[in-house]
Design a protein around this motif. Structure first.
Motif, short mmCIF file in Angstrom:
data_model
loop_
_atom_site.label_atom_id
_atom_site.label_comp_id
_atom_site.label_asym_id
_atom_site.label_seq_id
_atom_site.Cartn_x
_atom_site.Cartn_y
_atom_site.Cartn_z
N HIS A 73 0.84 -1.21 0.00
CA HIS A 73 0.00 0.00 0.00
C HIS A 73 0.88 1.26 0.00
CE1 HIS A 73 -2.33 -3.26 1.93
NE2 HIS A 73 -3.37 -2.73 1.31
N LEU A 74 1.97 1.21 -0.75
CA LEU A 74 3.03 2.20 -0.65
C LEU A 74 2.59 3.62 -1.00
CD1 LEU A 74 6.09 2.44 -0.05
CD2 LEU A 74 6.49 2.02 -2.48
N SER A 75 1.74 3.74 -1.99
CA SER A 75 1.41 5.09 -2.48
C SER A 75 -0.09 5.28 -2.68
CB SER A 75 2.16 5.38 -3.78
OG SER A 75 1.87 4.38 -4.75
N TYR A 76 -0.89 4.60 -1.89
CA TYR A 76 -2.33 4.76 -2.00
C TYR A 76 -2.76 6.18 -1.63
CZ TYR A 76 -3.28 -0.24 -2.77
OH TYR A 76 -3.36 -1.51 -3.29
N GLN A 77 -2.20 6.69 -0.53
CA GLN A 77 -2.59 8.00 -0.04
C GLN A 77 -1.42 8.96 0.10
OE1 GLN A 77 -5.78 7.86 3.17
NE2 GLN A 77 -4.99 5.76 3.33
N SER A 78 -0.20 8.50 -0.10
CA SER A 78 0.97 9.36 0.06
C SER A 78 1.02 10.40 -1.06
CB SER A 78 2.25 8.52 0.04
OG SER A 78 2.30 7.67 1.17
N ARG A 79 1.25 11.65 -0.68
CA ARG A 79 1.28 12.75 -1.64
C ARG A 79 2.32 13.79 -1.21
NH1 ARG A 79 -1.26 9.34 -3.53
NH2 ARG A 79 -3.33 9.37 -4.49
N LEU A 80 2.77 14.59 -2.16
CA LEU A 80 3.61 15.74 -1.82
C LEU A 80 2.85 16.63 -0.83
CD1 LEU A 80 4.94 16.83 -5.33
CD2 LEU A 80 6.26 15.71 -3.53
N PHE A 81 3.58 17.22 0.10
CA PHE A 81 2.95 18.16 1.01
C PHE A 81 2.44 19.38 0.24
CE2 PHE A 81 5.27 15.85 4.30
CZ PHE A 81 4.35 15.87 5.34
N GLU A 82 1.42 19.99 0.77
CA GLU A 82 0.84 21.18 0.14
C GLU A 82 1.92 22.24 -0.06
OE1 GLU A 82 -2.64 24.55 0.92
OE2 GLU A 82 -2.40 22.86 2.31
N GLY A 83 2.00 22.76 -1.27
CA GLY A 83 2.99 23.78 -1.60
C GLY A 83 4.30 23.22 -2.11
N MET A 84 4.51 21.90 -1.97
CA MET A 84 5.79 21.31 -2.37
C MET A 84 5.93 21.25 -3.89
SD MET A 84 8.67 20.27 -1.33
CE MET A 84 8.36 20.12 0.44
N GLU A 85 4.87 20.96 -4.61
CA GLU A 85 4.95 20.92 -6.06
C GLU A 85 5.38 22.28 -6.62
OE1 GLU A 85 5.07 20.03 -9.94
OE2 GLU A 85 4.88 18.57 -8.31
N GLU A 86 4.83 23.34 -6.08
CA GLU A 86 5.20 24.68 -6.53
C GLU A 86 6.66 24.98 -6.21
OE1 GLU A 86 0.92 24.24 -6.28
OE2 GLU A 86 2.49 23.91 -4.77
N LEU A 87 7.12 24.52 -5.04
CA LEU A 87 8.52 24.70 -4.68
C LEU A 87 9.43 23.96 -5.65
CD1 LEU A 87 10.88 25.48 -2.83
CD2 LEU A 87 10.25 23.56 -1.34
N LEU A 88 9.10 22.72 -5.96
CA LEU A 88 9.92 21.96 -6.89
C LEU A 88 9.94 22.62 -8.27
CD1 LEU A 88 8.92 18.27 -6.01
CD2 LEU A 88 10.81 19.65 -5.09
N GLN A 89 8.79 23.08 -8.72
CA GLN A 89 8.74 23.73 -10.03
C GLN A 89 9.58 25.00 -10.04
OE1 GLN A 89 4.73 24.36 -11.40
NE2 GLN A 89 4.17 22.21 -11.19
N ARG A 90 9.56 25.73 -8.95
CA ARG A 90 10.36 26.97 -8.89
C ARG A 90 11.83 26.65 -9.02
NH1 ARG A 90 9.56 32.33 -5.31
NH2 ARG A 90 11.60 33.28 -5.70
N MET A 91 12.28 25.60 -8.34
CA MET A 91 13.69 25.23 -8.44
C MET A 91 14.02 24.74 -9.84
SD MET A 91 14.62 23.47 -4.78
CE MET A 91 13.29 22.28 -4.82
N GLU A 92 13.14 23.96 -10.42
CA GLU A 92 13.40 23.41 -11.74
C GLU A 92 13.50 24.52 -12.79
OE1 GLU A 92 11.16 19.15 -10.78
OE2 GLU A 92 10.16 20.69 -11.99
N THR A 93 12.64 25.51 -12.70
CA THR A 93 12.68 26.59 -13.68
C THR A 93 13.89 27.50 -13.49
OG1 THR A 93 11.26 28.00 -12.30
CG2 THR A 93 10.18 26.60 -13.93
N ARG A 94 14.46 27.49 -12.30
CA ARG A 94 15.62 28.33 -12.01
C ARG A 94 16.94 27.56 -12.07
NH1 ARG A 94 11.29 30.56 -10.24
NH2 ARG A 94 11.12 32.79 -9.72
N GLY A 95 16.88 26.30 -12.47
CA GLY A 95 18.10 25.52 -12.64
C GLY A 95 18.74 25.10 -11.34
N ILE A 96 17.96 25.02 -10.26
CA ILE A 96 18.46 24.55 -8.97
C ILE A 96 18.11 23.08 -8.85
CG2 ILE A 96 18.33 24.80 -6.46
CD1 ILE A 96 17.45 27.71 -6.93
#
Length: 221
Positions: free
Chosen positions: A85-108
């Motif tokens: 049941h590894l990923s039935y309910q597991s999700r990125l924390f709220e706001g984490m996707e936006e943080l990851l996208q910000r780093m990715e767009t800035r080359g971090i």
């Protein structure tokens, strides 16, 4: 506290920092209880110990420690149920996707350094479509000593061909902060995480405390 220099990479603990895995961990622990004829415990009981893996979850679910005669049996059962049941309910924390996208767009670059074994970390990252996005995913299997030793963090920096001082490490447990300090990385305590049982977050001596992923994002260039 003064703002540190911009990082070339941000490394995250997995459980309780990058991903909210407590629902699936707690579910597996409750299935162990169910098999013993015990009623389920509420998720709120499991959150503070979720970063401690099987030891923490079984300690809460059954009140046992690794010294208990039946611990190994219950641990194997718990891990099998959790893997199923590894990923039935597991999700990125709220706001984490936006943080990851910000780093990715800035080359971090960003990556994961966790005490979760690779046989659980890798499929979880794959299920959440994080594998191709992350620069690394380091588990205890890859180094001699797990956190709070600095080995895994230094291994991650070496893989990224960076000096440790150019990396930030973000974690929700005191051992994460201790590991970052030992590695010479800028340490950030994640106040949105599980926080463990190591005392108040203000006592961990982290370089900074991020109350939310959005606050952490605001510190990036």
């Amino acid at each position: 506290m003064s703002k540190p220099s911009a990082p070339r990479a941000v490394l995250f603990d997995l459980d309780g920092t990058l991903v909210d895995t407590a629902p699936d961990l707690g579910h597996a622990a409750n299935l162990v209880r169910e098999g013993l004829g015990l009623p389920p415990l509420p998720l709120r009981d499991y959150r503070p110990v979720a970063s401690a893996g099987a030891r923490g979850l079984l300690g809460k679910a059954l009140g046992i420690t690794p010294e208990h005669a039946d611990y190994t049996q219950h641990r194997e059962r718990f891990l099998a149920l959790y893997r199923a049941h590894l990923s039935y309910q597991s999700r990125l924390f709220e706001g984490m996707e936006e943080l990851l996208q910000r780093m990715e767009t800035r080359g971090i670059a960003w990556g994961v350094v966790t005490n979760k074994p690779a046989w659980l970390t890798e499929p979880l990252m794959q299920d959440l479509q994080l594998t191709q996005r992350s620069a690394c995913a380091i588990s205890p299997d890859h180094v001699a000593r797990p956190k709070p030793a600095p080995d895994a963090l230094l291994h991650a920096a070496a893989l990224l061909k960076l000096d440790a001082k150019d990396c930030w490490y973000v974690g929700d447990d005191k051992r994460d902060i201790d590991a970052a300090r030992a590695a010479g990385m800028h340490s950030i305590a994640a106040d949105w995480g599980y926080l463990g049982e190591a005392g108040p977050i203000d006592s961990w001596q982290a370089d900074r405390i991020a109350r939310t992923p959005q606050e952490l994002a605001s510190w990036l260039p």
